[in-house]
Scaffold this motif. Sequence first.
Motif, short mmCIF file in Angstrom:
data_model
loop_
_atom_site.label_atom_id
_atom_site.label_comp_id
_atom_site.label_asym_id
_atom_site.label_seq_id
_atom_site.Cartn_x
_atom_site.Cartn_y
_atom_site.Cartn_z
N MET A 1 0.85 -1.20 0.00
CA MET A 1 0.00 0.00 0.00
C MET A 1 0.88 1.25 0.00
SD MET A 1 -2.85 1.19 2.82
CE MET A 1 -3.86 -0.26 2.53
N ASP A 2 0.59 2.22 -0.88
CA ASP A 2 1.40 3.43 -0.89
C ASP A 2 0.75 4.49 0.00
OD1 ASP A 2 -0.28 5.37 -2.46
OD2 ASP A 2 -0.08 3.82 -3.99
N ILE A 3 1.45 5.60 0.18
CA ILE A 3 1.03 6.62 1.13
C ILE A 3 -0.31 7.24 0.75
CG2 ILE A 3 2.26 8.48 -0.06
CD1 ILE A 3 1.97 8.01 3.77
N THR A 4 -0.65 7.25 -0.53
CA THR A 4 -1.90 7.88 -0.95
C THR A 4 -3.12 7.05 -0.58
OG1 THR A 4 -1.89 6.84 -3.16
CG2 THR A 4 -0.72 8.94 -2.93
N GLU B 1 2.08 14.55 5.11
CA GLU B 1 2.67 13.22 5.17
C GLU B 1 3.42 12.85 3.90
OE1 GLU B 1 -0.85 13.21 7.95
OE2 GLU B 1 -0.49 13.91 5.92
N TYR B 2 3.17 13.59 2.82
CA TYR B 2 3.78 13.25 1.53
C TYR B 2 5.19 13.83 1.45
CZ TYR B 2 -0.91 12.02 -0.23
OH TYR B 2 -2.15 11.44 -0.42
N TYR B 3 6.16 12.97 1.10
CA TYR B 3 7.50 13.44 0.83
C TYR B 3 7.60 13.94 -0.61
CZ TYR B 3 9.46 11.97 5.27
OH TYR B 3 9.75 11.87 6.62
N PHE B 4 6.72 13.51 -1.47
CA PHE B 4 6.68 14.07 -2.81
C PHE B 4 5.90 15.37 -2.78
CE2 PHE B 4 3.35 10.79 -2.52
CZ PHE B 4 2.21 11.54 -2.78
N ALA C 1 1.02 14.54 -11.56
CA ALA C 1 1.07 13.25 -12.25
C ALA C 1 0.01 12.30 -11.71
CB ALA C 1 2.46 12.63 -12.09
N LEU C 2 -0.23 12.35 -10.39
CA LEU C 2 -1.27 11.50 -9.82
C LEU C 2 -2.64 11.86 -10.38
CD1 LEU C 2 -0.20 11.30 -6.06
CD2 LEU C 2 -0.29 9.41 -7.69
N ASN D 1 9.79 3.67 -0.26
CA ASN D 1 9.16 3.08 -1.44
C ASN D 1 7.70 3.50 -1.59
OD1 ASN D 1 11.53 1.81 -2.06
ND2 ASN D 1 10.80 -0.28 -1.74
N ASN D 2 6.99 3.64 -0.46
CA ASN D 2 5.57 3.97 -0.55
C ASN D 2 5.32 5.41 -0.98
OD1 ASN D 2 6.31 5.35 1.78
ND2 ASN D 2 4.58 4.61 3.01
#
Length: 478
Positions: free
Chosen positions: A1-4, A27-30, A37-38, A96-97
């Motif tokens: 499971m990713d952070i989103t 919470e997002y590092y991006f 892009a999402l 990775n998430n």
Amino acid sequence: MDITQRPLSGKVRLEHDLLGDMNVPVEYYFGIQTMRALENFHISRVRLYFFPEFIKALADVKEAAAMTNRDLGLLDPVIASAIIEACGEVREGGFNNQFVVDMVQGGAGTSTNMNANEVIANRALEILGHQKGEYKFCHPNNHVNLSQSTNDAYPTAIKIALIRSIEKLITSLKWLVDAFQSKGTEFAHVIKMGRTQLQDAVPMTLGQEFEAYAATLAEEVDRLEQNMKLFLEVNMGATAIGTGINSDPDYTGLCVKHLRSITTLPIVAAKNMIEATSDTGAFIMNSSAQKRLAAKLSKICNDLRLLSSGPRAGFNEINLPAMQPGSSIMPGKVNPVIPEVVNQIAYRVIGNDLTVTMAAEAGQLELNVMEPIIVHCLFESIEMLINGMDTLRDKCITGITANEQICRDMVYNSIGLVTALNPYLGYEASTELAKEAQKTGKGIYELVLEHNLMSKEDLDCVLLPENMVKPRRKGDRC
């Protein structure tokens, strides 16, 4: 499971790009470019974190770039140190998430590159004692992406990740070869009929059949190792189109040196950076090798399904391990589900190869913007082949048993047995024997003795299993 896909606090930070402002969850590092892009790419639903080797390779590239920019005096050593530390943490899988963009994307991989830049920049900011998003202290573009373009960083990371992934593929392939070879040894004494065009041909051993499977797959180890070396040539320092704009004259040599040290791979700089930036020939070669392996695996699985068919109305020469009930309506039916799934994997790999070919052909002028679909196909094919070969080995090949008596009976009841007598009786007489056997239902062995064409002693000698499965001189004694 990713952070989103996880519950969030609701707290946000404000970021901006050339299109405007956007709230980004804390919470997002991006950051904002990954968020774009999402929003834009809900395509394959296969995200970057599906392929950890790719994330690891992106970290390798960004670390090598930071070290190079530091050494050239282009990047503050304190910022460089934070970026390098962040890259190390990314390489270890700790983020990775946060690598969430779809593998299939427009923009020639820019979204992937920016996902990496933003994650590394924000983690570096934390290391420096700042908050995520305070980009004046460490910026995704100005610092993490310094002296780079997507068009050199992205394909370089792809190649490094592919080398590591292919190494895993080769390991699985070698294990499968060993499994077939082991069965070849186990079945060396089992005489059976060989077949051509699904018709009886001449005798062989079941061991020879399995040794042939081992040999044909072993050839693919060499092919994969050979074309994997094409990925050692990278275009770091090419920047946008290969001219090296915005990079230092010494950048390429130093960056490649650092990449060698980080990855332990004998990486070299491309001789012509413009060619290397637009060319995707290495990807075509590797995809073709994957397709060749897939085709061989599928052919072998077709054979396994035929040889195990029945059990009463088919060949029934071998037994595949029973893995699950085969029917919701037919009691007792067990299907060859493992070879079947490998067949389907092969079809997907073959289809992916066509996609890679078409995407490579679609490149225009100084860049091929179709690299994301090429990458998606290559990584997917490798992953499926590894999983398929491991499953085939563990759940099928190692558990195969032989029905020795059925194999032997087929040999002695086969009209094809007459081929072994051809050097002794001649083609015409052998043909007449075959016709009579077909018409009367009698066996070749029985007819030879009935017509006094050979003595029983000589006939038994010729038809000894060990005499029918290898070259033999006509006058050789038993």
